[in-house]
Design a protein around this motif. Structure first.
Motif: not given
Lengths: 218, 210, 242
Positions: A3-4, B88-89, A7, B136, A83-85, A1, B91-93, A80, B65
């Motif tokens: 990170a988003l 960025f991706w 960004r 994944r 993604a797992p958010v 979060m 840290s999202v994952y 997104l 997941e």
């Protein structure tokens, strides 16, 4: 979060992000008003609060369609969403990023622009307080409008039509707070209403925005 | 071990079914290539599997997941550098370093370049590097090889092979031959949805007029 | 027998075609009798003069303006929860009627307000609230028009209606707070003693019934049209895909 958020802020600051445009627009509105109503200090002082609030509203509106449109076009919104958010979190963070890049600068700049409009002395404090409490709601509601219109080719005008009526309560209580504060009247009621509307908006509206995004990605 | 199982799936585009009665399974270490003419519904199927749109009927079972989806568009930010995009991706994952992805997709020399200065093929490689970063096991890929040259296609095929060897699985829609011998091919043409007059799905608005 | 049966387009088309002529006829009778009675057979009120007659249009249209929004909220909720297409299309069909009702209420209000308050427009809480309601209707209709895919449009307008309802109520309170107004309080209430005499009350009641029936008739007609349009769209789409 986080990170988003980082960004989005980074994107806003880099070229083409439109950072600072809202502030420039705010300045233009404030500059044009005296041409429309005349330079008399007492007239300007009377309408200063309203002009500053309206200017903030319009400046905020200007950058709303960018909240999701860019991510929708380049496909990051799809990614997104898978993604797992939680999408509700994504929406809230994006509204927060919008507020930091447009709302917060307006709050900080408002006293300076107040000078241009002969804002009466006691009103400065309340102007900053009201904008600080009110502008987050503008960003969150704006994100809702942007989520509704994200799939549309020319959604800009429609976005204003959808979002501006939602701004009515915030505008009324925000302007009322400044008016009462400046004239030494009791400020508790508008203060609580303004803060309450903002808090409730932040708590509830992101769910509607996330639902709208999901529908638009289908 | 089965990673993805699809049963009796009907997918829709714009409210109308495009593919129906679709069923297949994908086990660890296997790849499945979807084939079919343009407009048959490959993208729609992949988006449905990724959970972006609801299926009309049927079931999709996949452990939570485990899926990484890569669409036509790579979701790259042109003003961010290659590393920034990947970080960025990552840290999202919630995954760690991105070095293996940079090396794997041969992006090391481009790491600090902003994404807008990359060629179409290089961008595509960055998009595929994003896939590696997610960590994944199940890859769902929509036209992964578009705008890649022969060398990059081979690079990509190697990455897929590697992924399968590590117990991953891949489902992809593509027109070209990747030279992946371990991949099975599924032709979607027999699953094309029939019009309602010929026994296909009837919407409630069709029924109102019959 | 469940009420949800009528949410099925087949059942809806059948039932509505039977009901529609009766509702239309009844609406016409109520409106003609009510308006004639109200306009020509009631005495002139002491302090209102001729202008009082406009209440036979003003009050029913103002009531409908609000009630239609509430009806849209309910049908939107039904669509979002139970996915009945007819419900979403009914909300779509109702919106322009609500818009026109709001417009009529505003215009007749101005016509009434001019001789009474000496101004066509006053930023009175009630008038202002109706203006805001008018904007909400405009936004809702514009969103329906802007989106091609009917299911997407139904979902998004449903969400907008939900959020809009909350903010419409909030605006009402905010506007009340912002300016205490000129407009008299509600004239009609069923539980307390009426503050309007029977001479005016009965024709008004008839007019309200007429407006409600007229709305139902228009709504049925428009929903039927929407269902047909929807079928047409699906056929065109199949044509393209085949």
């Amino acid at each position: 979060m986080i990170a988003l958020l980082l960004r989005d802020l980074r994107l806003a600051v880099r070229a083409g992000g439109g950072f600072g445009l809202g502030l420039a627009f705010f300045l233009i509105v404030v500059t044009l008003v005296p041409f429309g109503v005349g330079p008399e200090g007492n007239v300007l002082a009377r309408i200063a609060t309203g002009v500053l609030w309206l200017g903030a509203l319009l400046a905020c509106l200007l950058s709303l369609d960018r909240i999701f449109a860019l991510d929708f076009e380049d496909g990051s919104l799809d990614l997104l969403a898978t993604a797992p958010v939680p999408l509700e979190g994504v929406v809230t963070i994006k509204a927060l990023a919008h507020w930091i890049t447009t709302g917060l600068p307006l709050v900080l700049a408002a006293p300076v622009f107040g000078v241009l409009l002969h804002l009466p002395g006691p009103a400065y404090f309340w102007l900053v307080v009201s904008l600080l409490l009110g502008t987050p709601a503008l960003s969150v509601l704006g994100a809702f409008g942007a989520a509704l219109t994200v799939g549309l080719k020319r959604g800009g005008l429609l976005l204003s039509l959808l979002v501006l009526p939602l701004y009515v309560p915030t505008l009324i209580f925000g302007a009322e707070l400044v008016k009462r504060g400046a004239s030494g009247m009791d400020t508790q009621m508008p203060l609580l209403m303004l803060a309450g509307i903002t808090a409730a908006t932040i708590a509830v509206v992101p769910f509607a925005s996330a639902a709208a995004i999901r529908v638009n990605l289908r | 071990m089965t990673l993805l199982a699809v049963e009796n799936l009907t997918v829709t585009r714009g409210g109308l079914p495009v593919l129906e009665g679709l069923g297949f399974t994908l086990a660890a270490g296997h790849a499945l290539v979807l084939r079919g003419p343009n407009g048959i519904g490959k993208t729609t199927l992949l988006r449905t599997l990724a959970g972006l749109q609801p299926a009309l009927t049927g079931s999709i079972s996949i452990p939570p997941e485990t899926m990484a989806y890569a669409a036509h568009a790579d979701g790259l930010k042109s003003t961010l550098s290659v590393t920034e995009n990947l970080r960025f991706w990552a840290s999202v994952y919630g995954t760690g370093p991105i070095d293996h992805a940079l090396d794997r997709m041969n992006l090391r020399q481009l790491a600090e370049r902003p994404a807008m200065s990359l060629s179409a093929g290089q961008k595509r490689r960055l998009g595929l590097a994003r896939l590696l970063v997610t960590g994944r096991p199940v890859w769902v890929l929509d036209e992964p090889t578009v705008s890649l040259d022969a060398a990059s296609v081979a690079l990509f095929a190697d990455a897929v092979r590697d992924h399968l060897a590590k117990g991953g699985a891949a489902l992809m829609a593509t027109h070209i031959d990747l030279g992946l011998h371990e991949a099975a091919v599924l032709d979607l043409t027999p699953f094309k949805a029939l019009p309602p007059e010929e026994g296909g799905y009837k919407g409630s608005f069709d029924e109102a007029f019959t | 027998m469940s009420i949800w049966e009528y949410a099925n387009p087949v059942k809806f088309m059948k039932t509505s075609s039977l009901v529609l002529p009766w509702v239309t006829g009844l609406a016409a009778v109520c409106l003609v009798v009510g308006l004639y009675w109200g306009f020509f057979l009631t005495p002139e009120a002491e302090n209102f003069k001729q202008s009082v007659k406009v209440i036979y249009v003003h009050v029913p249209s103002a009531m409908m303006a609000i009630n239609i929004w509430v009806m849209m909220l309910v049908t939107s909720l039904i669509w979002l929860i139970r996915r009945h297409h007819v419900s979403a299309l009914a909300a779509k069909a109702a919106a322009p009627i609500g818009l026109v009702m709001t417009f009529i209420a505003l215009v007749t209000g101005a016509i009434w307000g001019q001789p009474m308050w000496g101004t066509w427009w006053e930023w009175d809480p009630r008038l202002t609230s109706f203006l805001i309601l008018f904007l909400f209707y405009l936004g809702y209709i514009a969103l329906w028009e802007a989106i091609d895919n009917p299911d997407t449009a139904a979902d998004l307008t449903g969400v907008l209606c939900l959020v809009g309802s909350v903010f419409a109520i909030l605006s009402r309170y905010a506007v009340n707070f912002w300016n205490q107004g000129l407009h008299q309080g509600a004239t009609l209430s069923l539980d307390k003693e009426e503050n309007i005499s029977d001479v005016y009350w009965f024709p008004l009641l008839l007019c309200i019934a007429g407006f409600v029936l007229f709305f139902v008739a228009l709504l049925l007609l428009r929903t039927r049209t929407e269902i047909r349009a929807r079928r047409l769209k699906a056929l065109e789409q199949r044509e393209r895909m085949a």
